[in-house]
Design an enzyme around this catalytic site. Structure first.
Site, short mmCIF file in Angstrom:
data_model
loop_
_atom_site.label_atom_id
_atom_site.label_comp_id
_atom_site.label_asym_id
_atom_site.label_seq_id
_atom_site.Cartn_x
_atom_site.Cartn_y
_atom_site.Cartn_z
CG ASP A 48 -0.52 -0.48 2.38
OD1 ASP A 48 0.60 0.09 2.63
OD2 ASP A 48 -1.23 -1.11 3.25
CE LYS A 72 -8.09 1.25 3.69
NZ LYS A 72 -7.21 0.31 3.88
#
Ligand code: SAH
Length: 463
Positions: A249, A271
């Protein structure tokens, strides 16, 4: 290449070392790693070499003659005396030997490389004398990559080779050895579980194939550390190199991803703040699906996976699916931030508590009560706090902590973009206004500081 690396047969052969001092002893130490017989050509031997002769590990020949060198697989000349070395070199050449003369590259048929020794696995590194320091650095890097007991696993594989050839169809053999050296067998062996590793290998041989072939995958939640790639653990690097697929991520540095196997699949599940294209349930689902296909899955997480990284959800999903899962710890952001500041997080007599806390809660839940965590003699390391600074300051001041309480912040610790700030609580909003994510905020509550609430919530009514 001016020189070409070869592995010389040593078992049962003779190596001659001419010289009886420290230089000769160094070469003897190197040769003692081999199964060669040692012949020391010198009148006088320093104590270590004399000990080898006394114990029968080496023989001594006093007189240097062509015959003294005859039949040697390799000759080292190391008397420390240039003229004597040259004369001995001529004798060894007359005997037809392969010769190495210490510090005389012009007289060398063979040079000794830097060696990483995991016998029977041996890595030889040479730079043809161009960059010895680089050679040593490479040696250090390889030393770190190969666990100390790797040789034991290679030797076990050697003992099992013919059994494998008899029991495992040729088409499956390569996959079996891949699984042994890149999967759980090596991991167990590296941890010191030699017996467990041998049992796993024997079970796989009995089944005729590696467990991966039967669909058994594996998930590792791997700590990628705070950013700098040399702050990964050796075990994390190993898992990256074993992985078939890596889910990573936002906070994982691209330099860390370079440590993965070239053909590993890399999937971004980050995200971007505010966006939710990868909600946690979807991440859980894709890592489980990949492991179900028999893949070795790495879920790479910044810092330590068990801190504010939603590891618990991924562990639960793996347990529910019956997939083996492990955590590889990492250097957490607070440790990296303290290191950058050059300051310890605890201090004898002054700080006896370390509190790692997040300042952000998930949507719809009240923000963590930072003032309730504060206490004299504590260092508070706040994660995910950058957007909460005005509230944290107001709450701590309202709880009566002095304006002069020490605050430190480190953004992007251990990376090239690192920023450090020091200020006091009273001035924190202003001093840290430009601070960018990700950052750690340290608040250091002095041991003798007393929190005096400015707006008392309780009224004491005397009876
Ligand atoms: N598991 C991670 C924390 C993930 S939560 C760990 O153990 O470090 C994300 C928060 O970690 C960020 O908001 C920030 O507070 C902190 N963080 C992560 N990397 C950081 C870095 N390089 N420097 C400072 N803070 C960092």
């Amino acid at each position: 290449m001016k020189t070409f690396p070869m592995f010389l047969q040593m078992a049962g052969r003779c190596v001659v070392i001419a010289g009886g001092g420290e230089q000769a002893a160094q070469k003897a130490r190197l040769m003692l790693k081999t199964e060669a017989r040692l012949r020391l050509v010198a009148y006088d031997l320093e104590p270590e070499l004399a000990g080898l002769v006394a114990s029968g590990r080496a023989e001594q020949v006093r007189e240097a003659t062509v015959e003294a060198f005859a039949g040697a697989a390799l000759v080292f000349i190391a008397t420390g005396d240039a003229a004597r070395d040259t004369a001995l070199h001529a004798m060894a050449k007359a005997a037809g030997c392969l010769v190495n003369v210490v510090d005389r590259p012009d007289l060398c048929d063979a040079v000794t490389p830097s060696i990483v020794d995991r016998d029977p696995v041996v890595v030889a590194i040479g730079t043809e004398g161009n960059a010895p320091v680089l050679g040593r650095q490479i040696k250090t890097q390889i030393e770190q990559l190969l666990e100390p007991n790797l040789g034991g696993l290679a030797a076990l594989a050697g003992r099992m080779r013919s059994t494998v050839a008899g029991a495992v169809p040729q088409a499956q053999r390569r996959a079996l050895w891949d699984w042994v050296f890149a999967g759980p067998v090596r991991a167990a062996h590296a941890r010191g579980g030699e017996r467990e590793a041998a049992r796993m290998l024997k079970d796989a041989i009995a089944r005729g194939q590696a467990p991966g072939e039967t669909g058994q995958g594996h998930i590792a939640l791997v700590g990628a550390g705070p950013g700098a790639r040399d702050l990964l653990t050796l075990r994390a690097v190993q898992r990256l190199q074993q992985a078939d697929v890596i889910f990573y991520d936002r906070l994982v540095d691209p330099a860390v991803m370079e440590l993965a196997r070239r053909d590993a699949q890399r999937i971004y599940v980050g995200k971007t703040l505010g966006a939710h294209e990868w909600p946690q349930e979807r991440i859980d689902a894709v890592i489980i699906a990949a492991a179900r296909q028999g893949q070795r899955v790495v879920r790479l997480k910044s810092g330590d996976p068990s801190l504010f990284g939603r590891a618990e959800e991924e562990l639960r999903a793996a347990h529910a699916a019956g997939i083996p899962v492990e955590i590889i710890p990492g250097v957490t952001a607070a440790s990296a931030a303290a290191a950058s500041l050059g300051r310890a997080m605890t201090e004898r007599g002054a700080t006896d508590h370390l509190i790692l806390a997040t300042a952000t809660a998930r949507d719809g839940v009240a923000a963590p009560d930072i003032a309730a965590m504060a206490r004299p003699g504590a260092t508070l390391a706040l994660y995910m706090a950058v957007r909460q600074l005005p509230r944290i300051r107001a709450d701590l001041l309202a709880a009566g902590w002095p304006e002069t309480t020490e605050v430190e912040a480190v953004a992007s610790a251990s990376s090239a973009q690192e920023v450090q700030c020091r200020c006091i609580l009273g001035d924190m909003d202003r001093a840290l206004a430009g601070l960018a994510n990700p950052a750690i905020i340290f608040v250091r509550f002095a041991k003798d500081a007393v929190a005096v609430p400015q707006t008392p919530h309780l009224q004491v009514v005397s009876a």
